[in-house]
Design a protein around this motif. Structure first.
Motif, PDB file in Angstrom:
ATOM      1  N   UNK A  41      -3.540   0.307  -3.459  1.00  0.00           N
ATOM      2  CA  UNK A  41      -4.260   1.469  -2.917  1.00  0.00           C
ATOM      3  C   UNK A  41      -3.305   2.581  -2.489  1.00  0.00           C
ATOM      4  N   UNK A  42      -3.796   3.816  -2.548  1.00  0.00           N
ATOM      5  CA  UNK A  42      -3.054   4.993  -2.095  1.00  0.00           C
ATOM      6  C   UNK A  42      -3.826   5.627  -0.943  1.00  0.00           C
ATOM      7  N   UNK A  43      -3.115   5.911   0.135  1.00  0.00           N
ATOM      8  CA  UNK A  43      -3.725   6.560   1.295  1.00  0.00           C
ATOM      9  C   UNK A  43      -2.976   7.863   1.543  1.00  0.00           C
ATOM     10  N   UNK A  44      -3.718   8.938   1.722  1.00  0.00           N
ATOM     11  CA  UNK A  44      -3.110  10.247   1.975  1.00  0.00           C
ATOM     12  C   UNK A  44      -3.523  10.737   3.350  1.00  0.00           C
ATOM     13  N   UNK A  74       0.854  -1.183   0.000  1.00  0.00           N
ATOM     14  CA  UNK A  74       0.000   0.000   0.000  1.00  0.00           C
ATOM     15  C   UNK A  74       0.889   1.232   0.000  1.00  0.00           C
ATOM     16  N   UNK A  75       0.498   2.276  -0.729  1.00  0.00           N
ATOM     17  CA  UNK A  75       1.294   3.493  -0.841  1.00  0.00           C
ATOM     18  C   UNK A  75       0.683   4.600   0.018  1.00  0.00           C
ATOM     19  N   UNK A  76       1.498   5.184   0.894  1.00  0.00           N
ATOM     20  CA  UNK A  76       1.015   6.170   1.863  1.00  0.00           C
ATOM     21  C   UNK A  76       1.778   7.479   1.678  1.00  0.00           C
ATOM     22  N   UNK A  77       1.036   8.559   1.539  1.00  0.00           N
ATOM     23  CA  UNK A  77       1.615   9.891   1.346  1.00  0.00           C
ATOM     24  C   UNK A  77       1.267  10.762   2.543  1.00  0.00           C
ATOM     25  N   UNK A  78       2.250  11.534   3.036  1.00  0.00           N
ATOM     26  CA  UNK A  78       2.025  12.470   4.138  1.00  0.00           C
ATOM     27  C   UNK A  78       2.255  13.887   3.627  1.00  0.00           C
ATOM     28  N   UNK A  79       1.311  14.788   3.917  1.00  0.00           N
ATOM     29  CA  UNK A  79       1.438  16.179   3.506  1.00  0.00           C
ATOM     30  C   UNK A  79       0.666  17.062   4.471  1.00  0.00           C
TER      31      UNK A  79
END
Length: 269
Positions: free
Chosen positions: A129-132, A106-111
Motif C-alpha cells: 500500500x501507498x499512503x500520502x 508500506x510506502x509513505x510519501x510526504x508532500x
C-alpha cells in the motif's frame, strides 16, 4: 574486501535493537538512513542523483528498509530518484515474512503542496500500500489522479503535521518502525520535532565541496533550534566506507495528549 567492526553490545542491530519506547511515545520508532561524502555532502548542488557509494552501501539501505514496517520519503526525493521503494532481494522478503511482517513495507510519501506525478514508478507497482500525507493545497487534478493509487490524508495546515502523521501510522496501520530515506528537508523537519530515533550514516570516500551542495540537514543556514546529541552504538568499516549507527538522545518532555490526524481517502497534496 576487508572489514572492521566496533560496536557497543547493547544496541548493535539497527532497528531491531530499538528500545521499547514506542508505546510511551504513541508513535513508531523512526530510523533514518543516509550516505554522505567525507566533507558532509549528500548530493551535488543540483540535487541530482549521484552514485557515489558502493554496492555494500546499497545493500545496507535495502536491509534497513527491510527491517521497518513502513518506508518514508519526501516528495522531492521521490521525484528526483523515481524509485519504487521495494525490496529486490527475495531473502529479505522471506525474512520479513518469518518475522510476521508483510513481504514489503508500506510506502509513505510526504508532500506539503501535493504536486505528485501519478506516473512515477512507485505508482506503477502494487507490491505494498501507498499512503500520502499532504495538505489541502493540493490541486484537484492531482487528487483525482492519485485517488485510486494511494490512501490520502489531507490537513488544513500549510505543512504536514509530522507528529500527527506518525501517530496515524501507528494507530491506524499498526506501524511500529519507520525507515526514513530522506530527503534532507524532511529529515531536518523530523529532527527539529524530536521525531528521529536512530541515524544510519554511511561515510563515502569522496569530497564534493561547494556551499550550495546540501548536507544532512539540507541547505538552511539556520542552526537547529537546539543541538541534537547522538550516541554512537555501532561502527563498521568495509573497504573505504564507514557505516555508523547513532541513537538520537531525546530530551525528556511532558507532553499533553494530541488528537490523531483524520483521514480522507482520495485527498492529497
Amino acid at each position: 574486501m576487508g572489514a572492521a567492526s566496533v560496536s557497543r553490545s547493547k544496541l548493535s542491530h539497527g532497528v531491531q535493537g530499538r528500545p521499547n519506547r514506542t508505546r510511551a511515545l504513541r508513535r513508531p520508532f523512526v530510523a533514518a538512513t543516509f550516505a554522505m561524502t567525507v566533507d558532509g555532502k549528500i548530493t551535488t548542488r543540483n540535487f541530482s542523483p549521484v552514485d557515489f557509494t558502493s554496492r555494500e552501501d546499497k545493500q545496507h539501505l535495502f536491509r534497513q528498509r527491510a527491517l521497518a514496517d513502513a518506508v518514508l520519503i519526501g516528495h522531492s526525493t521521490l521525484k528526483r530518484d523515481n524509485i519504487r521503494l521495494g525490496l529486490p532481494q527475495a531473502d529479505l522478503r522471506e525474512t520479513r515474512i518469518k518475522r510476521g511482517q508483510t513481504p514489503y513495507p508500506i510506502r509513505v510519501i510526504v508532500s506539503n503542496q501535493g504536486k505528485i506525478d501519478s506516473r512515477l514508478k512507485i505508482f506503477q507497482s502494487d507490491i505494498s500500500p501507498i499512503i500520502i500525507f499532504s495538505t489541502k493545497r493540493m490541486l484537484r487534478k492531482h487528487q483525482q489522479a492519485l485517488r485510486e493509487k494511494a490512501t490520502l490524508y489531507l490537513s488544513d495546515t500549510q505543512h504536514v503535521d509530522l507528529a500527527a502523521m506518525l501517530r496515524t501510522l501507528r494507530d491506524k496501520y499498526k506501524i511500529r518502525t519507520v525507515a526514513c530515506e530522506g530527503g534532507p528537508t524532511l529529515f531536518r523537519a523530523l529532527l527539529e520535532r524530536g521525531l528521529i530515533d536512530q541515524l544510519n550514516l554511511t561515510i563515502a570516500p569522496y569530497m564534493f565541496g561547494g556551499a550550495n551542495a546540501p548536507t544532512l540537514t539540507g541547505l538552511s543556514k539556520e542552526f537547529l533550534p537546539a543541538s541534537v546529541h547522538c550516541s554512537l552504538i555501532d561502527m563498521r568499516v568495509i573497504g573505504d566506507e564507514c557505516f555508523l549507527t547513532y541513537r538520537i538522545k531525546h530530551k525528556r518532555r511532558h507532553r499533553s495528549p494530541e488528537p490523531v490526524a483524520s483521514a480522507a481517502n482520495g485527498i492529497a497534496r
